[in-house]
Design an enzyme around this catalytic site. Structure first.
Site, PDB file in Angstrom:
ATOM      1  N   GLY A 118      -8.424   0.254   1.803  1.00 12.27           N
ATOM      2  CA  GLY A 118      -8.328  -1.006   2.539  1.00 12.27           C
ATOM      3  C   GLY A 118      -7.158  -0.945   3.499  1.00 12.27           C
ATOM      4  N   HIS A 148      -5.157  -8.404  -1.866  1.00 11.76           N
ATOM      5  CA  HIS A 148      -4.054  -7.521  -1.440  1.00 11.76           C
ATOM      6  C   HIS A 148      -3.990  -7.462   0.091  1.00 11.76           C
ATOM      7  CE1 HIS A 148      -1.749  -3.529  -1.728  1.00 11.76           C
ATOM      8  NE2 HIS A 148      -2.090  -3.603  -0.458  1.00 11.76           N
ATOM      9  N   GLU A 149      -5.158  -7.242   0.716  1.00 11.67           N
ATOM     10  CA  GLU A 149      -5.182  -7.115   2.192  1.00 11.67           C
ATOM     11  C   GLU A 149      -4.892  -8.464   2.862  1.00 11.67           C
ATOM     12  OE1 GLU A 149      -5.054  -4.242   3.280  1.00 11.67           O
ATOM     13  OE2 GLU A 149      -5.813  -3.175   1.524  1.00 11.67           O
ATOM     14  N   GLN A 187      -0.886  -3.274   9.552  1.00  7.71           N
ATOM     15  CA  GLN A 187      -0.409  -1.970   9.051  1.00  7.71           C
ATOM     16  C   GLN A 187      -0.470  -0.886  10.122  1.00  7.71           C
ATOM     17  OE1 GLN A 187      -2.883  -2.344   5.241  1.00  7.71           O
ATOM     18  NE2 GLN A 187      -1.156  -1.112   4.580  1.00  7.71           N
ATOM     19  N   HIS A 215      -1.320  -9.125   3.287  1.00  8.52           N
ATOM     20  CA  HIS A 215      -0.721  -8.468   4.462  1.00  8.52           C
ATOM     21  C   HIS A 215      -0.764  -9.390   5.686  1.00  8.52           C
ATOM     22  CE1 HIS A 215       0.267  -4.399   3.232  1.00  8.52           C
ATOM     23  NE2 HIS A 215      -0.924  -4.205   2.699  1.00  8.52           N
ATOM     24  N   CYS A 232      -0.362   0.963  -2.018  1.00  6.09           N
ATOM     25  CA  CYS A 232      -0.500   0.482  -0.647  1.00  6.09           C
ATOM     26  C   CYS A 232      -0.109   1.591   0.320  1.00  6.09           C
ATOM     27  CB  CYS A 232       0.406  -0.735  -0.444  1.00  6.09           C
ATOM     28  SG  CYS A 232       0.361  -1.403   1.223  1.00  6.09           S
ATOM     29  N   LEU A 233      -0.892   1.761   1.381  1.00  8.98           N
ATOM     30  CA  LEU A 233      -0.581   2.805   2.362  1.00  8.98           C
ATOM     31  C   LEU A 233       0.784   2.568   3.007  1.00  8.98           C
ATOM     32  CD1 LEU A 233      -4.033   3.204   4.164  1.00  8.98           C
ATOM     33  CD2 LEU A 233      -3.030   4.706   2.435  1.00  8.98           C
TER      34      LEU A 233
HETATM   35 ZN   LIG Z   1      -1.431  -2.736   1.354  1.00  9.22          ZN
END
Ligand SMILES: [Zn+2]
Length: 190
Positions: free
Chosen positions: A64, A154-155, A69, A158, A112-113
């Site tokens: 995701g 989660h996304e 990001q 962001h 998380c990336l």
């Molecule tokens: Zn994340």
């Protein structure tokens, strides 16, 4: 405004926009704290951004990704929870909103990336109902549980400038941040 129509091979290529992989921003970059703004019109530019986000997500081995990001403060999320055996199920959620969340919670180990090397258990509502616009700009609704519900929440965090480590206790978060800074120092040192 549209470009004047003429036989220009480069202009023709614009109908097959090349995908572009963009680097994923890593905490504590202040851009990750940005509150993203709604997409006003789902157009070709939006679809190109969705394509870039998906490519960047696959390249980074993510499931995701939110637009912020890759440095774009727009309310767009991409996701693919079914990557295996070379198969893909790319999804895009534009201007997503949670309509309902269950009182029952579920705990998943999240990563998380933008927060590399850190994994921690986060408790969130187990089921949600959400609305969003798809790539054609049509309003959609879905009910989600399991990994899909967790990943969406989660996304969507962001989009509000919230990272999963912000849900941790103060102590756990400071340990995570120290780990993050250590990893960054090692990386910067080459
Ligand atoms: Zn994340």
């Amino acid at each position: 405004m549209r470009k004047p129509a003429r036989l220009d091979p480069l202009a023709l290529l614009a109908y097959f926009p090349a995908m572009a992989i963009r680097p994923v921003i890593v905490a504590p970059d202040p851009r990750l704290k940005t509150v993203s703004t709604d997409v006003e019109k789902v157009d070709d530019e939006t679809r190109k951004l969705v394509t870039d986000m998906l490519e960047s997500m696959y390249e980074a081995d993510g499931i995701g990704l939110a637009a912020i990001q890759i440095g774009v403060p727009k309310r767009i999320i991409v996701m693919d929870l079914d990557q295996k055996d070379g198969k893909n199920n790319p999804r895009a959620f534009i201007n997503p909103k949670i309509l309902w969340a269950s009182e029952e919670t579920a705990t998943f180990e999240e990563g998380c990336l933008s927060v590399p090397e850190i994994w921690d258990e986060i408790e969130r509502p187990a089921r949600i109902r959400a609305e969003y616009l798809d790539r054609e700009g049509n309003r959609q609704e879905l009910e989600a549980d399991g990994l899909l519900a967790t990943c969406l929440q989660h996304e969507m965090d962001h989009l509000e400038g919230i990272l999963f480590i912000d849900h941790l206790s103060k102590l756990k978060r400071s340990i995570a941040l120290r780990k993050l800074q250590k990893a960054k120092r090692l990386k910067d040192a080459g």
